[in-house]
Scaffold this active site. Structure first.
Site, PDB file in Angstrom:
ATOM      1  CB  ILE A 162      18.685 -16.512   2.458  1.00 38.79           C
ATOM      2  CG1 ILE A 162      19.461 -17.611   1.714  1.00 38.79           C
ATOM      3  CG2 ILE A 162      17.512 -17.088   3.234  1.00 38.79           C
ATOM      4  CD1 ILE A 162      18.685 -18.277   0.586  1.00 38.79           C
ATOM      5  CD  GLU A 249       7.863 -17.648  -4.472  1.00 37.53           C
ATOM      6  OE1 GLU A 249       8.969 -17.108  -4.687  1.00 37.53           O
ATOM      7  OE2 GLU A 249       7.720 -18.883  -4.364  1.00 37.53           O
ATOM      8  CG  LEU A 344       7.065  12.405 -16.043  1.00 34.29           C
ATOM      9  CD1 LEU A 344       5.663  11.897 -15.741  1.00 34.29           C
ATOM     10  CD2 LEU A 344       7.020  13.524 -17.072  1.00 34.29           C
ATOM     11  CG  HIS A 345      10.303  12.909  -9.627  1.00 34.53           C
ATOM     12  ND1 HIS A 345       9.235  12.116  -9.986  1.00 34.53           N
ATOM     13  CD2 HIS A 345      10.078  13.250  -8.318  1.00 34.53           C
ATOM     14  CE1 HIS A 345       8.418  11.970  -8.950  1.00 34.53           C
ATOM     15  NE2 HIS A 345       8.899  12.653  -7.926  1.00 34.53           N
TER      16      HIS A 345
END
Length: 384
Positions: A162, A249, A344-345
């Site tokens: 929740i 939503e 790519l990092h």
């Protein structure tokens, strides 16, 4: 880079002015504290009234109930700016894009007068409790009950996953008021439960792989008595109410997914121009440019589709299937971009000190909440 450089058709000058206010809030109030909130596993309640003062909470609420009576575009701007500049999940979208609609559409006049001004101001934080342990989001199989006792309901059951569960002052609880209904969905109602009710308990603030600052909880209801006037709308109509609000939503999820994907892309373009391999910037390799070109093209298509969906929603024409398709496509795109950008990092992408790692972890859940993407495909398929 900036969201301002992207041509948009869903916003006007008033939207743009509001965006400046929201961006300042995200840069000054949220971004500097994001790391601490991640460590604390919660966003402080004190942030909510600050957002409320600026009109950032529930801007669509009618003026007679303390709101601004604006369109959903203002909600979307808060979501985009939070995803791009905030760096922390705030829980605002649950209240502004989902919960408040149930109260506006189906609440009694007494419920509206009591709660809507508090939601707008940030005095009251809300949650909606649907999912239960062991059955996921299969609402028709829920075990939580609200049995009548005089002029009260007595709630018993438990909920899990929740959002805003630790901070919530008011919880909209989905419960069976008629377990013997011919069809299971016909016996479901939505009951407003104040957090200070005897028998209401918060469980753990659940440990997640991403979105660390978003408090996500177990909730327990042990003979919680609430007056029957706390039933939202008509008894037994809860399932219908839930289904009717799903397009917004899911559009809200799509908005945040698109903005966070854009942020990851922009961060990565900057990074590969600075990072070197074999004596030259990674950006100078053709493969890097080709990957980025492909991602940029998909982002361009994504923004165009998002504006189409938002304009449809302004006109109250966005269907359940279109909302599902937006959620499916944009969250799939978000994950594709996050994963490619992390790659790519290089090794840096796997280090939590780099923003891409945090963004990558946070993105994983968007294909799950709001209905899994497999369910989105099923919903779309049924309409064919």
């Amino acid at each position: 880079m900036s969201l301002d450089t992207i041509p948009r058709t869903a916003y006007n000058e008033d939207h743009d002015a509001f965006r400046e206010t929201v961006r300042r809030f995200m840069k000054e109030e949220v971004a500097p504290n994001a790391d601490k909130w991640d460590e604390d596993k919660i966003v402080p309640k004190e942030l909510w009234p600050k957002a409320g003062e600026l009109g950032m909470l529930c801007p669509t609420v009618p003026e007679e109930y303390g709101g601004l009576g604006l369109d959903f575009g203002y909600n979307s701007i808060v979501n985009e700016e939070a995803a791009y500049y905030g760096g922390s999940p705030l829980g605002f979208s649950l209240q502004s894009d989902i919960v408040v609609n149930y109260l506006v559409q189906y609440g009694s006049e007494e419920q509206k007068q009591k709660w809507l001004p508090r939601l707008v101001s940030g005095e009251t934080i809300t949650a909606i409790a649907m999912t239960e342990p062991g059955i996921g989001s299969d609402l028709q199989s829920m075990q939580t009950t609200a049995k009548k006792d005089g002029n009260h309901y007595v709630l018993n059951g438990s909920k899990t996953y929740i959002t805003n569960g630790q901070n919530a002052d008011l919880v909209l609880v989905c419960a069976k008021t008629n377990p013997d209904a011919e069809k299971a969905w016909q016996g479901i109602s939505i009951i407003l439960v104040e957090a200070d009710r005897e028998g209401f308990e918060r469980g753990r603030n659940l440990d997640k792989i991403g979105m660390d600052a978003a408090d996500t909880s177990e909730l327990f209801f042990n003979d919680v008595r609430v007056p029957m006037t706390n039933c939202l709308g008509e008894e037994g109509h809860g399932f219908i109410y839930l289904m009717s609000e799903l397009p917004q939503e899911r559009l809200s999820i799509a908005v945040s997914a698109q903005a966070s994907a854009q942020k990851a892309f922009d961060l990565t373009v900057e990074f590969v121009k600075e990072r070197k391999a074999f004596g030259k910037p990674v950006f100078n390799f053709q493969n890097t440019r080709f990957v980025l070109a492909d991602l940029k093209t998909k982002l361009q298509v994504g923004w165009a589709h998002l504006d189409w969906a938002m304009n449809r929603h302004y006109e109250k024409k966005l269907t359940n299937e279109e909302g599902a398709a937006a959620k499916l496509w944009h969250t799939d795109l978000q994950w594709e971009i996050m994963d490619a950008c992390l790659q790519l990092h290089g090794g840096a992408g796997y280090m939590n000190e780099y923003p891409i790692a945090k963004a990558w972890r946070a993105a994983r859940v968007t294909r799950i909440f709001g209905g899994t993407n497999e369910i989105m495909k099923e919903l779309i398929g049924r309409s064919l």
